[in-house]
Write a protein that holds these residues in place. Structure first.
Motif, PDB file in Angstrom:
ATOM      1  N   ASP A  15      72.418  69.768  36.023  1.00  0.00           N
ATOM      2  CA  ASP A  15      73.268  70.862  38.161  1.00  0.00           C
ATOM      3  C   ASP A  15      74.780  70.230  38.493  1.00  0.00           C
ATOM      4  OD1 ASP A  15      72.734  71.315  40.320  1.00  0.00           O
ATOM      5  OD2 ASP A  15      72.370  69.754  41.028  1.00  0.00           O
ATOM      6  N   TYR A  16      75.174  70.499  38.914  1.00  0.00           N
ATOM      7  CA  TYR A  16      76.260  71.074  38.788  1.00  0.00           C
ATOM      8  C   TYR A  16      76.848  71.142  40.549  1.00  0.00           C
ATOM      9  CZ  TYR A  16      78.088  75.692  38.246  1.00  0.00           C
ATOM     10  OH  TYR A  16      78.101  76.786  37.783  1.00  0.00           O
ATOM     11  N   ASN A  17      78.161  70.758  40.957  1.00  0.00           N
ATOM     12  CA  ASN A  17      78.193  71.512  42.115  1.00  0.00           C
ATOM     13  C   ASN A  17      79.504  72.825  42.120  1.00  0.00           C
ATOM     14  OD1 ASN A  17      78.525  72.088  45.281  1.00  0.00           O
ATOM     15  ND2 ASN A  17      80.514  71.234  44.795  1.00  0.00           N
ATOM     16  N   LEU A  18      78.964  73.921  42.604  1.00  0.00           N
ATOM     17  CA  LEU A  18      79.349  75.402  42.908  1.00  0.00           C
ATOM     18  C   LEU A  18      79.376  75.860  43.937  1.00  0.00           C
ATOM     19  CD1 LEU A  18      80.360  77.734  40.620  1.00  0.00           C
ATOM     20  CD2 LEU A  18      78.070  78.718  40.463  1.00  0.00           C
ATOM     21  N   PRO A  19      80.437  75.481  44.937  1.00  0.00           N
ATOM     22  CA  PRO A  19      81.014  76.460  45.832  1.00  0.00           C
ATOM     23  C   PRO A  19      80.648  77.568  45.910  1.00  0.00           C
ATOM     24  CG  PRO A  19      83.011  74.500  45.405  1.00  0.00           C
ATOM     25  CD  PRO A  19      81.619  75.160  43.838  1.00  0.00           C
ATOM     26  N   THR A 238      65.910  86.819  34.551  1.00  0.00           N
ATOM     27  CA  THR A 238      67.575  86.359  34.207  1.00  0.00           C
ATOM     28  C   THR A 238      67.775  85.799  36.150  1.00  0.00           C
ATOM     29  OG1 THR A 238      67.936  88.077  32.694  1.00  0.00           O
ATOM     30  CG2 THR A 238      69.548  86.733  34.443  1.00  0.00           C
ATOM     31  N   PHE A 239      67.400  85.811  36.635  1.00  0.00           N
ATOM     32  CA  PHE A 239      67.632  86.182  37.941  1.00  0.00           C
ATOM     33  C   PHE A 239      66.818  84.960  38.926  1.00  0.00           C
ATOM     34  CE2 PHE A 239      68.737  90.275  39.235  1.00  0.00           C
ATOM     35  CZ  PHE A 239      69.737  89.998  38.314  1.00  0.00           C
ATOM     36  N   LEU A 240      66.284  83.848  37.989  1.00  0.00           N
ATOM     37  CA  LEU A 240      64.459  82.796  38.523  1.00  0.00           C
ATOM     38  C   LEU A 240      65.434  81.937  37.651  1.00  0.00           C
ATOM     39  CD1 LEU A 240      61.900  84.469  37.760  1.00  0.00           C
ATOM     40  CD2 LEU A 240      63.166  85.254  39.604  1.00  0.00           C
ATOM     41  N   PRO A 241      65.497  81.049  39.363  1.00  0.00           N
ATOM     42  CA  PRO A 241      65.835  79.319  38.739  1.00  0.00           C
ATOM     43  C   PRO A 241      64.778  78.546  38.533  1.00  0.00           C
ATOM     44  CG  PRO A 241      65.564  79.681  41.083  1.00  0.00           C
ATOM     45  CD  PRO A 241      65.311  81.373  40.666  1.00  0.00           C
ATOM     46  N   PRO A 364      73.931  76.314  37.935  1.00  0.00           N
ATOM     47  CA  PRO A 364      73.545  75.829  38.242  1.00  0.00           C
ATOM     48  C   PRO A 364      72.075  75.542  37.896  1.00  0.00           C
ATOM     49  CG  PRO A 364      74.931  75.165  39.969  1.00  0.00           C
ATOM     50  CD  PRO A 364      74.746  76.875  39.522  1.00  0.00           C
ATOM     51  N   GLN A 365      71.150  74.833  37.164  1.00  0.00           N
ATOM     52  CA  GLN A 365      69.815  74.998  36.309  1.00  0.00           C
ATOM     53  C   GLN A 365      69.288  75.731  36.426  1.00  0.00           C
ATOM     54  OE1 GLN A 365      67.419  72.159  40.070  1.00  0.00           O
ATOM     55  NE2 GLN A 365      69.433  70.765  40.474  1.00  0.00           N
ATOM     56  N   SER A 366      70.004  75.804  35.897  1.00  0.00           N
ATOM     57  CA  SER A 366      69.257  77.870  35.013  1.00  0.00           C
ATOM     58  C   SER A 366      69.389  77.480  32.991  1.00  0.00           C
ATOM     59  CB  SER A 366      69.931  78.628  34.899  1.00  0.00           C
ATOM     60  OG  SER A 366      71.539  79.073  34.466  1.00  0.00           O
ATOM     61  N   THR A 367      68.640  78.329  33.499  1.00  0.00           N
ATOM     62  CA  THR A 367      68.240  78.339  31.543  1.00  0.00           C
ATOM     63  C   THR A 367      69.266  78.688  30.703  1.00  0.00           C
ATOM     64  OG1 THR A 367      67.087  80.241  31.592  1.00  0.00           O
ATOM     65  CG2 THR A 367      65.394  78.534  31.664  1.00  0.00           C
ATOM     66  N   LEU A 368      70.105  79.539  31.447  1.00  0.00           N
ATOM     67  CA  LEU A 368      70.884  79.853  30.611  1.00  0.00           C
ATOM     68  C   LEU A 368      71.882  78.273  30.147  1.00  0.00           C
ATOM     69  CD1 LEU A 368      71.854  83.260  32.189  1.00  0.00           C
ATOM     70  CD2 LEU A 368      70.774  82.876  30.185  1.00  0.00           C
ATOM     71  N   LEU A 369      71.972  77.961  31.491  1.00  0.00           N
ATOM     72  CA  LEU A 369      72.900  76.357  31.290  1.00  0.00           C
ATOM     73  C   LEU A 369      71.979  76.155  30.229  1.00  0.00           C
ATOM     74  CD1 LEU A 369      75.867  75.002  32.334  1.00  0.00           C
ATOM     75  CD2 LEU A 369      73.893  73.817  33.895  1.00  0.00           C
TER      76      LEU A 369
END
Length: 407
Positions: A15-19, A238-241, A364-369
C-alpha cells in the motif's frame, strides 16, 4: 517431490498513499513527452520518454502487446426508464474473438451489469437520447440469460445485418478506467489506444504502450533492437483490487493470448535481453515456460493456472521448455500458439524470460504492483517514493518507467 510453495503475502504490505491529484486524468498532448523513471542496479534516475531508445541495451528483443481496446461499454434503458450499463468482458457464443466480431444477428457475452438488481429479465433497448438514425436502425436489444456471481451472461440481438464489431463501434463507448472519475471523451477514442493496436478484444488498454510514437519506435529499431508482438486481451480484472488480506485468497481472471512461432524461435536464438512493454507482455512471456512444461509432460499446451509457478520445483531449463512449444507447433502445422493464462506474479517468482520492463505506475494494493515488486526484488517502495516526490503522474494516462531486473 511436489510441495506447495504459494507465498503467504499480505496485500497491505503493498500500500502507499496516492493523492487524487497525482492520478493523470487526461493524456499529455504528445505521447512521448511523459516523464520516464529508470531503475537500474539499485539506482533511480529521470528522463523524458522520448529518450528511452538510448537507455535500452542493443541486440535486444522488444515485445509489445498489439491487442486493441473495443468500445465495450453499452448503456440500455428499461421501459420503466431505469438505466442499465452493460460492460462486455469476454465472448461466450461465439467463444472465439474473430468469430464474435464477425457475427451479424446475435451473440452472448460475459458482462458486468450495473444496476443488475433492477433488471427484471425484460428485454432492454439501447439508450438513444438523441434518436440517432444509425443507432435506431440497429435496434440493439439485450436479454439477461444467467447471473453468475459478480458477472452475467447477456444475449445481444440487432436488426440491420451489421457485424458485432460495427455494433460496438456505433453503440458502445471506450471503457476508460473507473479511477479517472469522468465519462469517456473524444480524446480517449485515440489516446486510450496504442499506435500499434491491431487485434480487437481488450476492455482495458495495455497502457505502457500509450507513450510510444513512430519516432520512438524508429529510434529503437535504429539501435539494432528488434521488435515483435504478442497479443493478450486485457480483461476487466485489471480494474479489480485485491480485496482479501492474503494474496493467496485472490482469484485471477483468465486472459487469452497468442504468441507466434517466429517470436518463440527468436527468443530461443537470442543472446540479448528480452524487453517487455507492459505487464501484460510480461505475463504472456513468463507464462510460456509453464506452457512448455505442459508440452513436455502432457504432450500439448494447456492454460497456465494462477499458482502453477509456485506449486512445485521445475527441473526443465527455459530452453527445453521453449523448444517443446516450438516442436508441438511444427508437428501440428501451426504458426502460432493460442492459449490462456491466469498467472499471478508475486514476490518470490522466478523470472525466466523477461530482463527489462517498460511500465506505468500502478495502483496501491494491486496485482500489478505485486508484479513490479517481484521484478525489482522488493525495491518498489523506493521507486514509487521517488516518483511521488518528483512530480510523476500515475496510472493509465500517467508517466512511465523502465526497470532493469537484478541479475
Amino acid at each position: 517431490m511436489i510441495r506447495n510453495m504459494i507465498p503467504q503475502i499480505r496485500i497491505e504490505e503493498f500500500d502507499y498513499n496516492l493523492p487524487d491529484e497525482r492520478i493523470a486524468k487526461y493524456p499529455l498532448e504528445k505521447r512521448d513527452a511523459s516523464k520516464l523513471l529508470m531503475y537500474r542496479e539499485g539506482k533511480v534516475s529521470e528522463y523524458q520518454f522520448s529518450t528511452l531508445p538510448q537507455l535500452l541495451p542493443e541486440d535486444s528483443i522488444m515485445v509489445f502487446n498489439d491487442t486493441k481496446v473495443v468500445p465495450a461499454r453499452l448503456h440500455f434503458q428499461r421501459e420503466s426508464g431505469a438505466h442499465i450499463e452493460i460492460f462486455c468482458l469476454e465472448p461466450v457464443s461465439p467463444e472465439e474473438y474473430v468469430s464474435m466480431f464477425a457475427v451479424t444477428d446475435s451473440c452472448r457475452w460475459k458482462c458486468i451489469v450495473g444496476n443488475v438488481k433492477r433488471w427484471k429479465n425484460d428485454t432492454l433497448s439501447l439508450y438513444n437520447p438523441g434518436n440517432a438514425r444509425e443507432i435506431s436502425e440497429m435496434d440493439l436489444r439485450a436479454d439477461l440469460v444467467e447471473r453468475c456471481g459478480e458477472t452475467s451472461i447477456v444475449e445481444f440481438k440487432w436488426s440491420n445485418g451489421a457485424s458485432f464489431s460495427k455494433v460496438l463501434e456505433v453503440c458502445g463507448s471506450v471503457p476508460i478506467p473507473p479511477y479517472l472519475n469522468r465519462e469517456t471523451e473524444d480524446v480517449d477514442l485515440e489516446r486510450y489506444q496504442t499506435l500499434y493496436a491491431r487485434y480487437r478484444g481488450s476492455v482495458a488498454a495495455p497502457t505502457a504502450g500509450l507513450h510510444f510514437t513512430e519516432s520512438v519506435l524508429d529510434a529503437i529499431r535504429n539501435r539494432n533492437i528488434s521488435t515483435d508482438t504478442v497479443c493478450l486481451h486485457v480483461g476487466a480484472g485489471t480494474f479489480l483490487p485485491v480485496k482479501s488480506s492474503l494474496v493467496s485468497e485472490h482469484t485471477m481472471h483468465r486472459e487469452p493470448f497468442v504468441v507466434t512461432l517466429s517470436l518463440l524461435e527468436r527468443i530461443l536464438a537470442s543472446e540479448g535481453d528480452v524487453i517487455a512493454v507492459g505487464t501484460t507482455s510480461v505475463r504472456t512471456l513468463e507464462s510460456l515456460y509453464y506452457i512448455g512444461v505442459s508440452c513436455i509432460e502432457k504432450g500439448m499446451p494447456y492454460d497456465v493456472g494462477q499458482w502453477d509457478p509456485y506449486s512445485r520445483e521445475y527441473e526443465y531449463s527455459t530452453e527445453e521448455s521453449i523448444k517443446a512449444i516450438i516442436s508441438y507447433l511444427k508437428e501440428n502445422g501451426l504458426d502460432e500458439l493460442k492459449v490462456g493464462t491466469r498467472i499471478i506474479i508475486v514476490p518470490g517468482f522466478r523470472f525466466r524470460i523477461v530482463d527489462v520492463l517498460v511500465t506505468n505506475f500502478h495502483q496501491p494494493q494491486s496485482t500489478l504492483l505485486l508484479l513490479i515488486s517481484a521484478f525489482v526484488d522488493g525495491e518498489w517502495k523506493s521507486i514509487y517514493d521517488y516518483a511521488l516526490e518528483n512530480g510523476f503522474r500515475f496510472l493509465s494516462y500517467g508517466d512511465s518507467s523502465v526497470l532493469f531486473r537484478k541479475r
